[in-house]
Design an enzyme around this catalytic site. Sequence first.
Site, PDB file in Angstrom:
ATOM      1  N   LYS A 119      48.633  14.247  87.256  1.00  0.00           N
ATOM      2  CA  LYS A 119      47.737  15.319  86.805  1.00  0.00           C
ATOM      3  C   LYS A 119      46.631  15.568  87.827  1.00  0.00           C
ATOM      4  CE  LYS A 119      43.877  15.886  83.573  1.00  0.00           C
ATOM      5  NZ  LYS A 119      42.819  15.317  84.426  1.00  0.00           N
ATOM      6  N   ASN A 120      45.972  14.506  88.265  1.00  0.00           N
ATOM      7  CA  ASN A 120      44.804  14.708  89.117  1.00  0.00           C
ATOM      8  C   ASN A 120      45.163  15.211  90.515  1.00  0.00           C
ATOM      9  OD1 ASN A 120      43.136  14.071  87.027  1.00  0.00           O
ATOM     10  ND2 ASN A 120      42.543  12.039  87.794  1.00  0.00           N
ATOM     11  N   CYS A 123      36.287  16.683  80.182  1.00  0.00           N
ATOM     12  CA  CYS A 123      35.856  15.630  79.264  1.00  0.00           C
ATOM     13  C   CYS A 123      34.386  15.285  79.475  1.00  0.00           C
ATOM     14  CB  CYS A 123      36.660  14.356  79.507  1.00  0.00           C
ATOM     15  SG  CYS A 123      38.394  14.500  79.102  1.00  0.00           S
ATOM     16  N   ARG A 160      28.064  14.572  84.665  1.00  0.00           N
ATOM     17  CA  ARG A 160      29.030  14.753  85.756  1.00  0.00           C
ATOM     18  C   ARG A 160      28.541  15.865  86.691  1.00  0.00           C
ATOM     19  NH1 ARG A 160      35.111  14.670  83.302  1.00  0.00           N
ATOM     20  NH2 ARG A 160      35.652  14.026  85.407  1.00  0.00           N
ATOM     21  N   ASP A 190      39.803   5.619  84.718  1.00  0.00           N
ATOM     22  CA  ASP A 190      40.694   6.261  83.741  1.00  0.00           C
ATOM     23  C   ASP A 190      41.556   5.253  82.978  1.00  0.00           C
ATOM     24  OD1 ASP A 190      40.898   9.477  84.510  1.00  0.00           O
ATOM     25  OD2 ASP A 190      40.201   8.158  86.084  1.00  0.00           O
ATOM     26  N   ARG A 207      46.108  17.436  77.424  1.00  0.00           N
ATOM     27  CA  ARG A 207      45.645  17.818  78.757  1.00  0.00           C
ATOM     28  C   ARG A 207      46.206  16.885  79.819  1.00  0.00           C
ATOM     29  NH1 ARG A 207      40.161  17.304  79.673  1.00  0.00           N
ATOM     30  NH2 ARG A 207      40.949  17.741  81.729  1.00  0.00           N
TER      31      ARG A 207
HETATM   32  C1  UD1 Z   1      38.128  12.385  89.244  1.00  0.00           C
HETATM   33  C2  UD1 Z   1      39.238  12.408  88.228  1.00  0.00           C
HETATM   34  C3  UD1 Z   1      38.877  11.570  87.004  1.00  0.00           C
HETATM   35  C4  UD1 Z   1      38.456  10.180  87.430  1.00  0.00           C
HETATM   36  C5  UD1 Z   1      37.394  10.226  88.528  1.00  0.00           C
HETATM   37  C6  UD1 Z   1      37.038   8.868  89.088  1.00  0.00           C
HETATM   38  C7  UD1 Z   1      40.218  14.584  88.582  1.00  0.00           C
HETATM   39  C8  UD1 Z   1      40.460  15.944  88.049  1.00  0.00           C
HETATM   40  N1  UD1 Z   1      39.474  13.768  87.830  1.00  0.00           N
HETATM   41  O1  UD1 Z   1      36.997  12.996  88.621  1.00  0.00           O
HETATM   42  O2  UD1 Z   1      40.008  11.521  86.152  1.00  0.00           O
HETATM   43  O3  UD1 Z   1      37.949   9.498  86.313  1.00  0.00           O
HETATM   44  O4  UD1 Z   1      37.851  11.051  89.614  1.00  0.00           O
HETATM   45  O5  UD1 Z   1      38.159   8.276  89.650  1.00  0.00           O
HETATM   46  O6  UD1 Z   1      40.711  14.225  89.634  1.00  0.00           O
HETATM   47  N2  UD1 Z   1      29.234  12.429  91.170  1.00  0.00           N
HETATM   48  C9  UD1 Z   1      27.999  12.881  91.524  1.00  0.00           C
HETATM   49  N3  UD1 Z   1      27.895  14.070  92.175  1.00  0.00           N
HETATM   50  C10 UD1 Z   1      28.982  14.832  92.484  1.00  0.00           C
HETATM   51  C11 UD1 Z   1      30.238  14.348  92.125  1.00  0.00           C
HETATM   52  C12 UD1 Z   1      30.356  13.151  91.446  1.00  0.00           C
HETATM   53  O7  UD1 Z   1      26.984  12.243  91.264  1.00  0.00           O
HETATM   54  O8  UD1 Z   1      28.820  15.903  93.085  1.00  0.00           O
HETATM   55  C13 UD1 Z   1      29.370  11.133  90.439  1.00  0.00           C
HETATM   56  C14 UD1 Z   1      29.959  11.331  89.051  1.00  0.00           C
HETATM   57  O9  UD1 Z   1      28.987  11.664  88.104  1.00  0.00           O
HETATM   58  C15 UD1 Z   1      30.583   9.985  88.781  1.00  0.00           C
HETATM   59  C16 UD1 Z   1      31.065   9.554  90.177  1.00  0.00           C
HETATM   60  O10 UD1 Z   1      30.318  10.334  91.095  1.00  0.00           O
HETATM   61  O11 UD1 Z   1      29.639   9.069  88.332  1.00  0.00           O
HETATM   62  C17 UD1 Z   1      32.544   9.745  90.396  1.00  0.00           C
HETATM   63  O12 UD1 Z   1      32.898  11.081  90.275  1.00  0.00           O
HETATM   64  P1  UD1 Z   1      34.124  11.736  91.031  1.00  0.00           P
HETATM   65  O13 UD1 Z   1      34.803  10.733  91.892  1.00  0.00           O
HETATM   66  O14 UD1 Z   1      33.672  13.005  91.645  1.00  0.00           O
HETATM   67  O15 UD1 Z   1      35.094  12.086  89.822  1.00  0.00           O
HETATM   68  P2  UD1 Z   1      35.776  13.461  89.498  1.00  0.00           P
HETATM   69  O16 UD1 Z   1      36.299  14.069  90.751  1.00  0.00           O
HETATM   70  O17 UD1 Z   1      34.900  14.257  88.610  1.00  0.00           O
END
Ligand code: UD1
Length: 422
Positions: free
Chosen positions: A24-25, A121, A126, A309, A401
């Site tokens: 999915k991701n 979610c 986030r 996850d 999803r």
């Molecule tokens: C992706 C995955 C999700 C998984 C996560 C961590 C997808 C669609 N989703 O989410 O299933 O749980 O990776 O492996 O691929 N952060 C910031 N600023 C930003 C971006 C992130 O502070 O601009 C923080 C987030 O709040 C969180 C951490 O960084 O605490 C990790 O986030 P990130 O790796 O970006 O996860 P996602 O890409 O949202």
Amino acid sequence: MMMELIKIEGGRPLSGTVKIDSAKNSTVALIPASILAESPVTLENIPSIVDVERLGEMIEQLGGTYRYDGDDDEDFIIDPTNLQNIPLLEGPVTQLRASYYFLGALLAKFKEVKIGMPGGCYLGPRPIDLHLKGFEALGATIEQEGGTIYMRAERLKGAKIYLDFPSVGATINIMIAASKAEGTTVIENAAKEPEIVDLSNLLNNMGAKIRGAGTDEIRIQGVDRLRGTRHAIIPDRIEAGTYIALAAAAAEEVKIDNIIPTHLDALISKLQEMGVDIEINTDSVTVRGGKALKAVDFKTSIYPGLATDLQQPLVTLVTQSDGVGMVEDTIYSDRFRNCYELNKMGANIRVQGNSAIIQGATPLRGARVMATDLRAGASLVIAALIAEGVTEIGNTYHIDRGYSNIEEKLTNLGAKIWREKE
Ligand code: UD1
């Protein structure tokens, strides 16, 4: 409004083989990235999850097309030839988080993008500040008003970008945007998740010049044009890990097939520490149940650490293990809502900040519970399979999803699972 419930009658030992679908991701990044091509892109083995439909609708809103092909509709063909830069403000854009990959994709394609803030979610705050800082470094100016983000750039120019945290989403979005920038972009402290390598492979097959995906330094030499290609998506390590945890809780003997076991090293070691009988083969693992498990402590971290996850599915397993287990989620602060639901089923879990303390082993009994987010749903499905009596899980849309054909897969393993509307 009618509410749909997934109902599961627990207590049946599972056996057989489950074939894992594509990630999915990865998929939710590959579809937006495909619009950079000037001819159709075919993604093989597309998972049948709701997020794919929504991203397809967004391609249509932009004037592109998508269709399914192959004997089992396993190919997903995106034709971006007539794509236009239409603002994505309503509908599907707000329903999944990954719609923010259209920020990078549309910025690269049209140098201008207007998009509603992504949904997805709730797992605690986030933010997307790292994505936006990356786009700014490439030359974009950004305005945010209410729930809308507006970005434009005269030109996109390669830059050196250090990520304060190795965010998966920011790494992907910057890779997509930089693939058509002028000159070279270097992302330092980049995320290393396998989905990033998958995206890099797709973009390179489209004609991009990306090196270093899978390490913490990714170099992207921008190119003018990208073309269509065919790409086989990697297997879903989170779906795989969920079925492995599920098998550890409820299986006689279950083979989890079509996976890349090395993507699951951290999970497999943890399960072995708990005493799970697990046999590792080239592209499958086999889990045998019936053993007494002992509670473990664990912490989620970035890849190759234990994926956040998989934290929620694993918590359910720890409720069935002897002793006290302490779980800390270092990535998301509020990913424990499933614990309150598990407690309704007889678990003994105390949530404290970004940690949960689980006292096992407690027998579980059927109850009416809510899938508060996608992986919380998975955690409850596992609990329901081992609970005495019938469990009713609400908010099934979260589960749909991310888990394709979940009833069919579990029924084939011998579970009793069905859907009802009320
Ligand atoms: C992706 C995955 C999700 C998984 C996560 C961590 C997808 C669609 N989703 O989410 O299933 O749980 O990776 O492996 O691929 N952060 C910031 N600023 C930003 C971006 C992130 O502070 O601009 C923080 C987030 O709040 C969180 C951490 O960084 O605490 C990790 O986030 P990130 O790796 O970006 O996860 P996602 O890409 O949202």
